[in-house]
Design an enzyme around this catalytic site. Sequence first.
Site, PDB file in Angstrom:
ATOM      1  N   HIS A  19      37.915  59.135  36.875  1.00 22.54           N
ATOM      2  CA  HIS A  19      37.974  59.928  38.119  1.00 22.54           C
ATOM      3  C   HIS A  19      37.884  61.422  37.780  1.00 22.54           C
ATOM      4  CE1 HIS A  19      40.447  56.504  40.081  1.00 22.54           C
ATOM      5  NE2 HIS A  19      39.291  56.530  40.697  1.00 22.54           N
ATOM      6  N   LYS A  43      45.723  47.777  50.849  1.00 25.54           N
ATOM      7  CA  LYS A  43      46.393  47.369  49.611  1.00 25.54           C
ATOM      8  C   LYS A  43      47.772  48.033  49.516  1.00 25.54           C
ATOM      9  CE  LYS A  43      42.030  48.590  47.689  1.00 25.54           C
ATOM     10  NZ  LYS A  43      41.410  49.535  46.803  1.00 25.54           N
ATOM     11  N   ARG A  92      29.977  53.210  37.796  1.00 23.49           N
ATOM     12  CA  ARG A  92      30.172  53.008  36.359  1.00 23.49           C
ATOM     13  C   ARG A  92      29.144  52.052  35.789  1.00 23.49           C
ATOM     14  NH1 ARG A  92      36.185  51.444  37.738  1.00 23.49           N
ATOM     15  NH2 ARG A  92      34.890  50.464  39.301  1.00 23.49           N
ATOM     16  N   SER A 130      41.280  51.901  38.011  1.00 24.88           N
ATOM     17  CA  SER A 130      42.706  52.004  38.350  1.00 24.88           C
ATOM     18  C   SER A 130      43.356  50.634  38.291  1.00 24.88           C
ATOM     19  CB  SER A 130      42.884  52.578  39.755  1.00 24.88           C
ATOM     20  OG  SER A 130      42.364  53.864  39.826  1.00 24.88           O
TER      21      SER A 130
HETATM   22  O1  PNS Z   1      38.875  54.096  45.416  1.00 26.66           O
HETATM   23  P1  PNS Z   1      38.382  53.091  46.406  1.00 26.66           P
HETATM   24  O2  PNS Z   1      39.515  52.162  46.795  1.00 26.66           O
HETATM   25  O3  PNS Z   1      37.153  52.351  45.932  1.00 26.66           O
HETATM   26  O4  PNS Z   1      37.955  53.908  47.722  1.00 26.66           O
HETATM   27  C1  PNS Z   1      37.473  53.272  48.877  1.00 26.66           C
HETATM   28  C2  PNS Z   1      37.396  54.268  50.063  1.00 26.66           C
HETATM   29  C3  PNS Z   1      38.720  54.933  50.291  1.00 26.66           C
HETATM   30  C4  PNS Z   1      36.352  55.314  49.755  1.00 26.66           C
HETATM   31  C5  PNS Z   1      36.940  53.461  51.324  1.00 26.66           C
HETATM   32  O5  PNS Z   1      37.734  52.321  51.449  1.00 26.66           O
HETATM   33  C6  PNS Z   1      37.016  54.283  52.606  1.00 26.66           C
HETATM   34  O6  PNS Z   1      36.284  55.221  52.792  1.00 26.66           O
HETATM   35  N1  PNS Z   1      37.944  53.902  53.489  1.00 26.66           N
HETATM   36  C7  PNS Z   1      38.198  54.581  54.725  1.00 26.66           C
HETATM   37  C8  PNS Z   1      37.844  53.724  55.937  1.00 26.66           C
HETATM   38  C9  PNS Z   1      36.360  53.750  56.160  1.00 26.66           C
HETATM   39  O7  PNS Z   1      35.762  54.740  56.471  1.00 26.66           O
HETATM   40  N2  PNS Z   1      35.759  52.554  55.995  1.00 26.66           N
HETATM   41  C10 PNS Z   1      34.340  52.360  56.126  1.00 26.66           C
HETATM   42  C11 PNS Z   1      33.667  52.472  54.780  1.00 26.66           C
HETATM   43  S1  PNS Z   1      32.053  51.862  54.874  1.00 26.66           S
END
Ligand code: PNS
Length: 187
Positions: A19, A43, A92, A130
Amino acid sequence: MHKGIAIYPGSFDPTTNGHLDLIERGAKIFEELVVAILRNSEKIPMFSVAERLEMLRALTGHLKNVRIDTFDGLMVEYAKSLEATCILRGIRAISDYEYELQMALMNRKLEPTLETVFMMPADKYSYVSSRLVREVAQAGGPVKGLVPEVVEQKLREKLELAYKFHDEMHKITAVPGGKEKKRKKKS
Ligand code: PNS
Protein backbone atom coordinates in the site's frame (compact mmCIF):
# COMPACT_ATOMS: atom_id res chain seq x y z
CA MET A 1 2.09 15.51 -12.90
CA HIS A 2 -1.68 15.08 -13.22
CA LYS A 3 -3.57 18.15 -12.03
CA GLY A 4 -6.39 17.61 -9.57
CA ILE A 5 -7.30 15.14 -6.87
CA ALA A 6 -7.01 11.36 -7.01
CA ILE A 7 -8.51 8.99 -4.46
CA TYR A 8 -6.90 5.79 -3.31
CA PRO A 9 -9.76 3.95 -1.56
CA GLY A 10 -9.43 0.74 0.43
CA SER A 11 -9.79 -1.10 3.71
CA PHE A 12 -6.13 -0.77 4.80
CA ASP A 13 -6.65 -3.37 7.54
CA PRO A 14 -3.74 -2.99 8.08
CA THR A 15 -1.58 -0.91 5.74
CA THR A 16 1.09 -3.05 4.10
CA ASN A 17 4.38 -2.08 2.47
CA GLY A 18 2.61 -2.67 -0.85
CA HIS A 19 0.00 0.00 0.00
CA LEU A 20 2.73 2.39 1.06
CA ASP A 21 4.70 1.74 -2.12
CA LEU A 22 1.61 2.56 -4.16
CA ILE A 23 0.89 5.72 -2.17
CA GLU A 24 4.45 6.92 -2.81
CA ARG A 25 4.16 6.19 -6.53
CA GLY A 26 0.74 7.86 -6.69
CA ALA A 27 2.01 10.96 -4.89
CA LYS A 28 4.59 11.46 -7.67
CA ILE A 29 1.93 11.37 -10.37
CA PHE A 30 -1.04 13.21 -8.86
CA GLU A 31 -1.13 16.77 -7.61
CA GLU A 32 -3.09 15.62 -4.56
CA LEU A 33 -3.73 12.09 -3.37
CA VAL A 34 -6.45 11.30 -0.83
CA VAL A 35 -6.08 7.88 0.79
CA ALA A 36 -9.65 7.01 1.79
CA ILE A 37 -10.50 4.32 4.34
CA LEU A 38 -13.90 2.67 3.93
CA ARG A 39 -15.87 2.95 7.19
CA ASN A 40 -18.93 0.78 6.57
CA SER A 41 -17.29 -2.41 5.36
CA GLU A 42 -19.20 -5.69 5.65
CA LYS A 43 -16.06 -7.34 6.99
CA ILE A 44 -15.27 -7.23 10.71
CA PRO A 45 -11.96 -5.39 10.79
CA MET A 46 -8.92 -6.19 12.90
CA PHE A 47 -8.15 -2.50 13.41
CA SER A 48 -10.71 0.20 14.11
CA VAL A 49 -11.08 3.02 11.58
CA ALA A 50 -9.42 5.37 14.11
CA GLU A 51 -6.42 3.04 14.44
CA ARG A 52 -6.06 2.69 10.67
CA LEU A 53 -6.36 6.45 10.23
CA GLU A 54 -3.69 7.08 12.85
CA MET A 55 -1.29 4.54 11.33
CA LEU A 56 -1.73 5.87 7.80
CA ARG A 57 -1.24 9.45 8.95
CA ALA A 58 2.00 8.52 10.72
CA LEU A 59 3.22 6.63 7.65
CA THR A 60 2.51 9.34 5.10
CA GLY A 61 3.47 12.44 7.10
CA HIS A 62 6.51 12.95 4.84
CA LEU A 63 4.36 13.17 1.70
CA LYS A 64 3.06 16.72 1.51
CA ASN A 65 0.45 16.11 -1.19
CA VAL A 66 -1.07 13.07 0.53
CA ARG A 67 -4.07 13.32 2.84
CA ILE A 68 -5.84 10.56 4.79
CA ASP A 69 -9.60 10.51 5.12
CA THR A 70 -12.50 8.08 5.69
CA PHE A 71 -15.67 7.57 3.72
CA ASP A 72 -19.02 5.83 3.91
CA GLY A 73 -21.38 4.60 1.24
CA LEU A 74 -20.64 4.79 -2.45
CA MET A 75 -17.06 5.61 -3.30
CA VAL A 76 -18.00 7.57 -6.43
CA GLU A 77 -20.26 9.83 -4.35
CA TYR A 78 -17.41 10.51 -1.97
CA ALA A 79 -15.08 11.16 -4.93
CA LYS A 80 -17.59 13.62 -6.38
CA SER A 81 -17.87 15.44 -3.05
CA LEU A 82 -14.10 16.06 -3.21
CA GLU A 83 -14.23 16.92 -6.92
CA ALA A 84 -11.70 14.17 -7.52
CA THR A 85 -10.99 13.15 -11.10
CA CYS A 86 -9.24 9.80 -10.64
CA ILE A 87 -9.47 6.64 -8.57
CA LEU A 88 -6.15 4.93 -7.92
CA ARG A 89 -6.02 1.16 -7.39
CA GLY A 90 -3.13 -1.25 -7.19
CA ILE A 91 -2.82 -4.43 -9.21
CA ARG A 92 -0.33 -6.98 -7.94
CA ALA A 93 -0.96 -9.97 -10.13
CA ILE A 94 -3.32 -11.02 -12.89
CA SER A 95 -5.56 -12.55 -10.21
CA ASP A 96 -6.36 -9.03 -8.95
CA TYR A 97 -7.38 -7.90 -12.41
CA GLU A 98 -10.78 -9.53 -12.71
CA TYR A 99 -12.17 -8.00 -9.51
CA GLU A 100 -10.53 -4.65 -10.16
CA LEU A 101 -11.86 -4.52 -13.73
CA GLN A 102 -15.37 -5.29 -12.51
CA MET A 103 -15.16 -2.60 -9.85
CA ALA A 104 -13.67 -0.03 -12.26
CA LEU A 105 -16.41 -0.65 -14.80
CA MET A 106 -19.14 -0.47 -12.16
CA ASN A 107 -17.69 2.79 -10.90
CA ARG A 108 -17.57 4.09 -14.48
CA LYS A 109 -21.23 3.15 -14.93
CA LEU A 110 -22.07 5.02 -11.73
CA GLU A 111 -19.93 8.05 -12.59
CA PRO A 112 -18.56 8.20 -16.16
CA THR A 113 -16.36 11.23 -15.52
CA LEU A 114 -14.23 9.44 -12.92
CA GLU A 115 -11.25 7.60 -14.37
CA THR A 116 -9.74 4.55 -12.63
CA VAL A 117 -5.95 4.38 -12.85
CA PHE A 118 -4.14 1.13 -12.06
CA MET A 119 -0.58 1.08 -10.81
CA MET A 120 1.71 -1.81 -9.90
CA PRO A 121 3.50 -1.89 -6.57
CA ALA A 122 7.14 -3.04 -6.48
CA ASP A 123 7.37 -6.72 -7.45
CA LYS A 124 8.85 -7.60 -4.05
CA TYR A 125 5.39 -6.84 -2.60
CA SER A 126 3.41 -8.70 -5.26
CA TYR A 127 2.34 -11.43 -2.82
CA VAL A 128 1.65 -9.13 0.14
CA SER A 129 -1.97 -8.55 1.16
CA SER A 130 -3.61 -7.29 4.36
CA ARG A 131 -5.51 -10.56 4.65
CA LEU A 132 -2.36 -12.71 4.55
CA VAL A 133 -0.53 -10.35 6.89
CA ARG A 134 -3.36 -10.73 9.43
CA GLU A 135 -3.36 -14.48 8.97
CA VAL A 136 0.42 -14.85 9.43
CA ALA A 137 0.46 -12.50 12.44
CA GLN A 138 -2.51 -14.24 14.10
CA ALA A 139 -0.74 -17.57 13.74
CA GLY A 140 2.35 -16.12 15.41
CA GLY A 141 4.45 -15.82 12.23
CA PRO A 142 6.84 -12.99 11.33
CA VAL A 143 5.56 -10.07 9.25
CA LYS A 144 8.81 -8.11 9.21
CA GLY A 145 9.39 -6.52 5.82
CA LEU A 146 5.76 -6.99 4.78
CA VAL A 147 4.36 -4.10 6.80
CA PRO A 148 5.87 -0.86 8.12
CA GLU A 149 7.38 -1.06 11.64
CA VAL A 150 4.53 1.02 13.14
CA VAL A 151 2.06 -1.56 11.86
CA GLU A 152 4.21 -4.46 13.05
CA GLN A 153 4.21 -2.97 16.55
CA LYS A 154 0.44 -2.39 16.47
CA LEU A 155 -0.15 -5.97 15.32
CA ARG A 156 1.93 -7.24 18.23
CA GLU A 157 -0.02 -5.10 20.72
CA LYS A 158 -3.36 -6.16 19.24
CA LEU A 159 -2.51 -9.87 19.43
CA GLU A 160 -1.12 -9.62 22.97
CA LEU A 161 -4.40 -8.02 23.98
CA ALA A 162 -6.36 -10.76 22.23
CA TYR A 163 -4.35 -13.48 24.01
CA LYS A 164 -4.87 -11.74 27.39
CA PHE A 165 -8.60 -11.48 26.70
CA HIS A 166 -8.68 -15.15 25.74
CA ASP A 167 -6.90 -16.11 29.00
CA GLU A 168 -9.27 -13.99 31.11
CA MET A 169 -12.31 -15.48 29.38
CA HIS A 170 -10.92 -18.95 30.01
CA LYS A 171 -10.52 -18.14 33.73
CA ILE A 172 -14.14 -16.98 33.91
CA THR A 173 -15.75 -19.75 31.90
CA ALA A 174 -13.58 -22.78 32.75
CA VAL A 175 -15.16 -25.37 35.05
CA PRO A 176 -12.93 -25.67 38.14
CA GLY A 177 -10.90 -28.83 37.86
CA GLY A 178 -12.71 -29.59 34.63
CA LYS A 179 -9.83 -31.25 32.86
CA GLU A 180 -8.45 -33.00 35.91
CA LYS A 181 -11.79 -34.58 36.77
CA LYS A 182 -11.42 -38.34 36.53
CA ARG A 183 -13.99 -40.29 34.64
CA LYS A 184 -16.02 -42.76 36.62
CA LYS A 185 -15.13 -46.28 35.75
CA LYS A 186 -17.90 -48.19 34.13
CA SER A 187 -19.02 -50.96 36.45
O1 PNS B 1 -9.01 -2.63 0.10
P1 PNS B 1 -10.26 -3.18 -0.51
O2 PNS B 1 -11.07 -3.90 0.55
O3 PNS B 1 -10.00 -4.03 -1.73
O4 PNS B 1 -11.13 -1.92 -1.00
C1 PNS B 1 -12.39 -2.06 -1.59
C2 PNS B 1 -13.10 -0.69 -1.71
C3 PNS B 1 -13.17 0.00 -0.38
C4 PNS B 1 -12.33 0.18 -2.69
C5 PNS B 1 -14.53 -0.95 -2.30
O5 PNS B 1 -15.14 -1.96 -1.56
C6 PNS B 1 -15.41 0.30 -2.28
O6 PNS B 1 -15.16 1.25 -2.99
N1 PNS B 1 -16.44 0.27 -1.44
C7 PNS B 1 -17.35 1.37 -1.25
C8 PNS B 1 -18.76 1.04 -1.73
C9 PNS B 1 -18.83 1.16 -3.23
O7 PNS B 1 -18.69 2.21 -3.80
N2 PNS B 1 -19.08 0.00 -3.86
C10 PNS B 1 -19.15 -0.11 -5.29
C11 PNS B 1 -17.81 -0.51 -5.86
S1 PNS B 1 -17.99 -1.02 -7.50
